[in-house]
Enzyme design. Structure first.
Site, PDB file in Angstrom:
ATOM      1  N   CYS A 177      -0.076 137.004 119.919  1.00  0.00           N
ATOM      2  CA  CYS A 177       0.132 138.102 118.981  1.00  0.00           C
ATOM      3  C   CYS A 177      -0.756 139.283 119.359  1.00  0.00           C
ATOM      4  O   CYS A 177      -1.919 139.103 119.712  1.00  0.00           O
ATOM      5  CB  CYS A 177      -0.181 137.627 117.560  1.00  0.00           C
ATOM      6  SG  CYS A 177       0.148 138.902 116.328  1.00  0.00           S
ATOM      7  N   CYS A 202      -6.380 140.277 114.002  1.00  0.00           N
ATOM      8  CA  CYS A 202      -6.889 139.644 112.773  1.00  0.00           C
ATOM      9  C   CYS A 202      -8.005 138.655 113.150  1.00  0.00           C
ATOM     10  O   CYS A 202      -7.766 137.693 113.895  1.00  0.00           O
ATOM     11  CB  CYS A 202      -5.755 138.930 112.042  1.00  0.00           C
ATOM     12  SG  CYS A 202      -4.291 139.982 111.847  1.00  0.00           S
ATOM     13  N   CYS A 244      -7.740 134.697 113.269  1.00  0.00           N
ATOM     14  CA  CYS A 244      -6.476 134.066 113.662  1.00  0.00           C
ATOM     15  C   CYS A 244      -6.475 133.438 115.053  1.00  0.00           C
ATOM     16  O   CYS A 244      -6.810 134.078 116.046  1.00  0.00           O
ATOM     17  CB  CYS A 244      -5.337 135.074 113.548  1.00  0.00           C
ATOM     18  SG  CYS A 244      -3.735 134.261 113.744  1.00  0.00           S
ATOM     19  N   CYS A 296       8.761 127.409 104.723  1.00  0.00           N
ATOM     20  CA  CYS A 296       8.249 128.721 105.116  1.00  0.00           C
ATOM     21  C   CYS A 296       8.115 128.823 106.629  1.00  0.00           C
ATOM     22  O   CYS A 296       7.452 127.989 107.245  1.00  0.00           O
ATOM     23  CB  CYS A 296       6.894 128.947 104.434  1.00  0.00           C
ATOM     24  SG  CYS A 296       6.155 130.515 104.864  1.00  0.00           S
ATOM     25  N   CYS A 340      11.194 130.859 102.725  1.00  0.00           N
ATOM     26  CA  CYS A 340      10.195 131.934 102.808  1.00  0.00           C
ATOM     27  C   CYS A 340       9.975 132.224 104.286  1.00  0.00           C
ATOM     28  O   CYS A 340      10.167 131.354 105.125  1.00  0.00           O
ATOM     29  CB  CYS A 340       8.901 131.444 102.158  1.00  0.00           C
ATOM     30  SG  CYS A 340       7.548 132.611 102.306  1.00  0.00           S
ATOM     31  N   CYS A 386       5.328 137.128  98.248  1.00  0.00           N
ATOM     32  CA  CYS A 386       4.261 136.130  98.332  1.00  0.00           C
ATOM     33  C   CYS A 386       3.103 136.813  99.049  1.00  0.00           C
ATOM     34  O   CYS A 386       3.234 137.175 100.221  1.00  0.00           O
ATOM     35  CB  CYS A 386       4.762 134.925  99.128  1.00  0.00           C
ATOM     36  SG  CYS A 386       3.465 133.753  99.514  1.00  0.00           S
ATOM     37  N   ARG A 412      -0.980 129.327  95.161  1.00  0.00           N
ATOM     38  CA  ARG A 412      -0.864 128.285  96.197  1.00  0.00           C
ATOM     39  C   ARG A 412      -2.197 127.975  96.863  1.00  0.00           C
ATOM     40  O   ARG A 412      -2.796 128.841  97.500  1.00  0.00           O
ATOM     41  CB  ARG A 412       0.164 128.721  97.251  1.00  0.00           C
ATOM     42  CG  ARG A 412       0.412 127.641  98.307  1.00  0.00           C
ATOM     43  CD  ARG A 412       1.636 127.946  99.159  1.00  0.00           C
ATOM     44  NE  ARG A 412       2.786 128.167  98.309  1.00  0.00           N
ATOM     45  CZ  ARG A 412       3.516 129.279  98.304  1.00  0.00           C
ATOM     46  NH1 ARG A 412       3.248 130.247  99.130  1.00  0.00           N
ATOM     47  NH2 ARG A 412       4.525 129.403  97.476  1.00  0.00           N
TER      48      ARG A 412
HETATM   49  N1  SAM Z   1       1.925 137.224 111.729  1.00  0.00           N
HETATM   50  C1  SAM Z   1       2.265 137.192 110.381  1.00  0.00           C
HETATM   51  C2  SAM Z   1       1.355 138.043 109.540  1.00  0.00           C
HETATM   52  O1  SAM Z   1       0.185 138.207 109.855  1.00  0.00           O
HETATM   53  O2  SAM Z   1       1.838 138.558 108.522  1.00  0.00           O
HETATM   54  C3  SAM Z   1       2.358 135.810 109.790  1.00  0.00           C
HETATM   55  C4  SAM Z   1       1.437 134.698 110.121  1.00  0.00           C
HETATM   56  S1  SAM Z   1      -0.222 134.779 109.517  1.00  0.00           S
HETATM   57  C5  SAM Z   1      -0.928 133.490 110.462  1.00  0.00           C
HETATM   58  C6  SAM Z   1      -0.205 134.297 107.831  1.00  0.00           C
HETATM   59  C7  SAM Z   1      -1.492 134.335 107.047  1.00  0.00           C
HETATM   60  O3  SAM Z   1      -2.231 133.135 107.244  1.00  0.00           O
HETATM   61  C8  SAM Z   1      -2.510 135.417 107.365  1.00  0.00           C
HETATM   62  O4  SAM Z   1      -2.193 136.620 106.765  1.00  0.00           O
HETATM   63  C9  SAM Z   1      -3.788 134.845 106.789  1.00  0.00           C
HETATM   64  O5  SAM Z   1      -3.966 135.258 105.449  1.00  0.00           O
HETATM   65  C10 SAM Z   1      -3.568 133.337 106.872  1.00  0.00           C
HETATM   66  N2  SAM Z   1      -4.439 132.758 107.914  1.00  0.00           N
HETATM   67  C11 SAM Z   1      -4.258 132.859 109.246  1.00  0.00           C
HETATM   68  N3  SAM Z   1      -5.244 132.242 109.913  1.00  0.00           N
HETATM   69  C12 SAM Z   1      -6.090 131.730 108.988  1.00  0.00           C
HETATM   70  C13 SAM Z   1      -7.310 131.003 109.059  1.00  0.00           C
HETATM   71  N4  SAM Z   1      -7.879 130.707 110.220  1.00  0.00           N
HETATM   72  N5  SAM Z   1      -7.908 130.642 107.912  1.00  0.00           N
HETATM   73  C14 SAM Z   1      -7.338 130.959 106.707  1.00  0.00           C
HETATM   74  N6  SAM Z   1      -6.189 131.657 106.576  1.00  0.00           N
HETATM   75  C15 SAM Z   1      -5.565 132.042 107.704  1.00  0.00           C
HETATM   76  C1  DTB Z   2      -0.704 131.765 103.860  1.00  0.00           C
HETATM   77  O1  DTB Z   2      -1.275 132.518 103.072  1.00  0.00           O
HETATM   78  N1  DTB Z   2      -1.260 130.689 104.402  1.00  0.00           N
HETATM   79  C2  DTB Z   2      -0.353 130.061 105.341  1.00  0.00           C
HETATM   80  C3  DTB Z   2       0.963 130.858 105.088  1.00  0.00           C
HETATM   81  N2  DTB Z   2       0.538 131.910 104.243  1.00  0.00           N
HETATM   82  C4  DTB Z   2       1.762 131.343 106.213  1.00  0.00           C
HETATM   83  C5  DTB Z   2      -0.873 130.091 106.712  1.00  0.00           C
HETATM   84  C6  DTB Z   2      -2.239 129.464 106.844  1.00  0.00           C
HETATM   85  C7  DTB Z   2      -2.607 129.475 108.281  1.00  0.00           C
HETATM   86  C8  DTB Z   2      -3.877 128.767 108.541  1.00  0.00           C
HETATM   87  C9  DTB Z   2      -4.275 128.789 109.958  1.00  0.00           C
HETATM   88  C10 DTB Z   2      -3.308 128.184 110.916  1.00  0.00           C
HETATM   89  O2  DTB Z   2      -2.800 127.061 110.688  1.00  0.00           O
HETATM   90  O3  DTB Z   2      -3.085 128.804 111.963  1.00  0.00           O
HETATM   91 FE1  SF4 Z   3      -0.842 137.996 114.484  1.00  0.00          FE
HETATM   92 FE2  SF4 Z   3      -2.359 136.099 113.398  1.00  0.00          FE
HETATM   93 FE3  SF4 Z   3      -2.617 138.623 112.595  1.00  0.00          FE
HETATM   94 FE4  SF4 Z   3      -0.390 137.239 111.939  1.00  0.00          FE
HETATM   95  S1  SF4 Z   3      -2.465 136.799 111.263  1.00  0.00           S
HETATM   96  S2  SF4 Z   3      -0.520 139.331 112.734  1.00  0.00           S
HETATM   97  S3  SF4 Z   3      -0.180 135.975 113.792  1.00  0.00           S
HETATM   98  S4  SF4 Z   3      -3.076 137.842 114.668  1.00  0.00           S
END
Ligand code: SAM
Ligand code: DTB
Ligand code: SF4
Length: 316
Positions: free
Chosen positions: A51, A55, A58, A95, A127, A187, A259
């Protein structure tokens, strides 16, 4: 009604003594929803890693060496099989997450629309979380049968630049607006443990409460520290912090699903029970979230049996 909260009112609730906060939130929960009912959702990463966003938490950002193996968009049949397995295991919402900055038109989007249609006809709530949306894409997702769009604001406007720099807070709000305009349920929630203050958490809830379309579900994530990311050393979020946030969210959003999302697998059964008492009424089930481990389906069933929790029926 729900979106008429002043920031000070939310702050007062958030800072209440913890036990009385839990009592109050349990009461709001009982008055507005069937307490004892929890929505069970399954997550699937349909496109993983590489990606372009930064973030800071991530595993999927290409900026960080997290050792994650990238995967291009999955085949439609494989996604539908996963949805069918999820349904058989008791999930009522499916989802699909893609590590995209935004949805690109053409092939990939057409495939996603096909996935949405396929999951929708199974009688599951659908979702997706696919990054930023245009109005046209939102309309097409709605037409294909999408129930909800997940796009988290993550934290407060003030703290946000310490977490993400490649897209703005307003970009995120705009996507939520577009989903809402297309009559897709919203959501949106955030993450605890990003170094934010109590004031940031209150501001985040106030922003969510001020959206034109009130969120139908609010994910409360605890940071999952991923090696290689700027947040790899984040300490575990205390359950009391999660409970305070969940209880406040429950009172501010009486009809929403709150959630209990990332970080749940680190919690004991007692800690999870406290979160349910405070008003959490949705979880992700299944071995994996998007890229990190989650509790097993069997463990969830055992916990539901122990606590006398039943699974919520789908709305569509
Ligand atoms: N790329 C898309 C976006 O950012 O909208 C969707 C996927 S993203 C991984 C979904 C959400 O998961 C993020 O906005 C964040 O709030 C949560 N998330 C991702 N990595 C995480 C982590 N290491 N710990 C907790 N929450 C996480
Ligand atoms: C959200 O708020 N939490 C979920 C879902 N929306 C998509 C994702 C959590 C991701 C946690 C880190 C991972 O598994 O990569
Ligand atoms: Fe990309 Fe992760 Fe950010 Fe979603 S949360 S936009 S997958 S870097």
């Amino acid at each position: 009604m729900e979106n008429s909260w002043a920031r000070e009112q939310i702050a007062t609730i958030y800072h209440s003594p913890l036990l009385s906060l839990i009592q109050q939130s349990a009461e709001v929960h009982r008055q507005n929803q069937k307490s004892g009912e929890v929505q069970v959702c399954t997550l699937l990463s349909i496109k993983t890693g590489s990606c372009v966003e930064d973030c800071g938490y991530c595993s999927q950002s290409s900026r960080y060496k997290t050792g994650l193996e990238s995967q291009k968009l999955m085949e439609i049949t494989a996604v539908l099989e996963a949805a069918s397995t999820a349904k058989a295991s008791g999930s009522t919402r499916f989802c699909m997450g893609a590590a995209w900055r935004n949805i690109k038109d053409k092939n990939d989007f057409e495939h996603v629309l096909e996935m949405v249609r396929g999951v929708s006809v199974m009688g599951l709530e659908v979702c997706s979380t696919l990054g930023m949306l245009t109005d046209d894409q939102a309309a097409k997702l709605k037409e294909a049968g999408l129930t909800a769009y997940n796009h988290n604001i993550d934290t407060s406007r003030e703290h946000y630049p310490n977490v993400v720099t490649t897209r703005t807070y307003d970009d995120r709000l705009e996507t939520l607006e577009r989903g809402g305009n297309a009559k897709i349920s919203i959501c949106s929630g955030g993450i605890l443990g990003l170094g934010e203050s109590h004031e940031d958490r209150i501001s985040m809830l106030h922003t969510l409460a001020s959206l034109t379309v009130t969120p139908e579900s609010i994910p409360a994530n605890a940071i999952v520290p991923v090696k290689g990311t700027p947040r790899e050393e984040s300490p575990r979020v205390s359950v009391w912090e999660m409970v305070r946030m969940i209880a406040t969210a429950r009172i501010v959003f009486p009809s929403a699903k709150v959630r209990l999302s990332a970080g749940r697998s680190e919690m004991s059964e007692v800690e999870q029970a406290l979160c349910f008492m405070a008003g959490a009424n949705s979880i992700f089930s299944g071995d994996k979230l998007l890229t990190t481990p989650n509790g097993s389906v069997t463990a969830n069933h055992a916990l539901f049996d122990l606590l006398g929790i039943t699974s919520m029926k789908p709305v569509n």
